[in-house]
Scaffold this motif. Sequence first.
Motif, PDB file in Angstrom:
ATOM      1  N   THR A 187       0.837  -1.204   0.000  1.00 11.28           N
ATOM      2  CA  THR A 187       0.000   0.000   0.000  1.00 11.28           C
ATOM      3  C   THR A 187       0.862   1.241   0.000  1.00 11.28           C
ATOM      4  OG1 THR A 187      -1.791  -1.155   1.116  1.00 11.28           O
ATOM      5  CG2 THR A 187      -1.808   1.248   1.274  1.00 11.28           C
ATOM      6  N   SER A 188       1.907   1.223   0.792  1.00 10.88           N
ATOM      7  CA  SER A 188       2.761   2.397   0.881  1.00 10.88           C
ATOM      8  C   SER A 188       3.493   2.654  -0.432  1.00 10.88           C
ATOM      9  CB  SER A 188       3.631   2.235   2.076  1.00 10.88           C
ATOM     10  OG  SER A 188       4.863   2.205   2.008  1.00 10.88           O
ATOM     11  N   VAL A 189       3.807   1.602  -1.197  1.00 13.19           N
ATOM     12  CA  VAL A 189       4.478   1.779  -2.481  1.00 13.19           C
ATOM     13  C   VAL A 189       3.512   2.303  -3.552  1.00 13.19           C
ATOM     14  CG1 VAL A 189       5.641   0.560  -4.391  1.00 13.19           C
ATOM     15  CG2 VAL A 189       6.266   0.039  -2.021  1.00 13.19           C
ATOM     16  N   VAL A 190       2.276   1.790  -3.579  1.00 13.83           N
ATOM     17  CA  VAL A 190       1.368   2.119  -4.687  1.00 13.83           C
ATOM     18  C   VAL A 190       0.277   3.138  -4.358  1.00 13.83           C
ATOM     19  CG1 VAL A 190       1.745  -0.093  -5.825  1.00 13.83           C
ATOM     20  CG2 VAL A 190      -0.223   0.177  -4.306  1.00 13.83           C
ATOM     21  N   SER A 191       0.170   3.549  -3.113  1.00 16.13           N
ATOM     22  CA  SER A 191      -0.962   4.413  -2.728  1.00 16.13           C
ATOM     23  C   SER A 191      -1.037   5.702  -3.545  1.00 16.13           C
ATOM     24  CB  SER A 191      -0.918   4.735  -1.235  1.00 16.13           C
ATOM     25  OG  SER A 191       0.261   5.478  -0.941  1.00 16.13           O
ATOM     26  N   GLY A 192       0.058   6.251  -3.936  1.00 15.69           N
ATOM     27  CA  GLY A 192       0.049   7.504  -4.687  1.00 15.69           C
ATOM     28  C   GLY A 192      -0.442   7.384  -6.120  1.00 15.69           C
ATOM     29  N   VAL A 193      -0.529   6.161  -6.638  1.00  9.86           N
ATOM     30  CA  VAL A 193      -0.949   5.991  -8.037  1.00  9.86           C
ATOM     31  C   VAL A 193      -2.285   5.250  -8.176  1.00  9.86           C
ATOM     32  CG1 VAL A 193       1.401   6.090  -8.924  1.00  9.86           C
ATOM     33  CG2 VAL A 193       0.391   3.860  -8.347  1.00  9.86           C
ATOM     34  N   LEU A 194      -2.852   4.792  -7.064  1.00  8.04           N
ATOM     35  CA  LEU A 194      -4.141   4.076  -7.140  1.00  8.04           C
ATOM     36  C   LEU A 194      -5.268   5.036  -7.472  1.00  8.04           C
ATOM     37  CD1 LEU A 194      -3.971   1.672  -4.065  1.00  8.04           C
ATOM     38  CD2 LEU A 194      -3.812   1.062  -6.479  1.00  8.04           C
ATOM     39  N   ARG A 195      -6.204   4.592  -8.285  1.00  2.45           N
ATOM     40  CA  ARG A 195      -7.397   5.388  -8.628  1.00  2.45           C
ATOM     41  C   ARG A 195      -8.630   4.652  -8.170  1.00  2.45           C
ATOM     42  NH1 ARG A 195      -4.567   8.635  -8.250  1.00  2.45           N
ATOM     43  NH2 ARG A 195      -3.380   9.757  -9.782  1.00  2.45           N
TER      44      ARG A 195
END
Length: 195
Positions: A187-195
């Motif tokens: 979550t911490s790696v991908v949270s900024g790009v999730l839509r």
Amino acid sequence: MPTGVAIRDPRRQLFAAAERVLLRDGPNALTSRAVTTEAGCAKGVLHRHFDDFDDFLTELVRDRVARLDDQAAALRAAAGTGTVTGHLTGALTTLFESVAVAIVGLVTSRDELRARLRRVTPAGVPLLTEATAVLAGYLTAERALGRLAEDADIAALAPTLIGTGHLLFADRTGAPPRAEDVRRAVTSVVSGVLR
């Protein structure tokens, strides 16, 4: 095993034995004698099917890399369903709960094995490089479906996830990380790009 007794699929039997030795005792314990003893066969069986022990190890790693194809297909098929975080958590757990961490240790500790694998995998760490490509393919599919931001940097995200997963699972003597710890890291790696 007595002389003259046929062994069904000796390559598979030897690979399975090598995996058990790797998982139980680590890369330093992996010798041709340890493998054949674990497989319950004569040492000559290994040398009848492989040019030498490094040839055996090269084929072992390549076989484990080939197994990623099924995981890649399943992950791509899952794109657009469930959660991206859930799929990535599952993929990292599946990869690193297997013999992957021990294989990476084996590759980094044996110069001749690394040299032979370089002919097939010219860059990166064999198995981890291919696993990175699996995640990149999945992330690309999710981006195409609009579940990741258009500007999501797949070339940075995939190796970051693999590196994170490897670090979480690297201690083969301790307890594996809890599912929620893997999910939190993903979550911490991908949270900024999730839509």
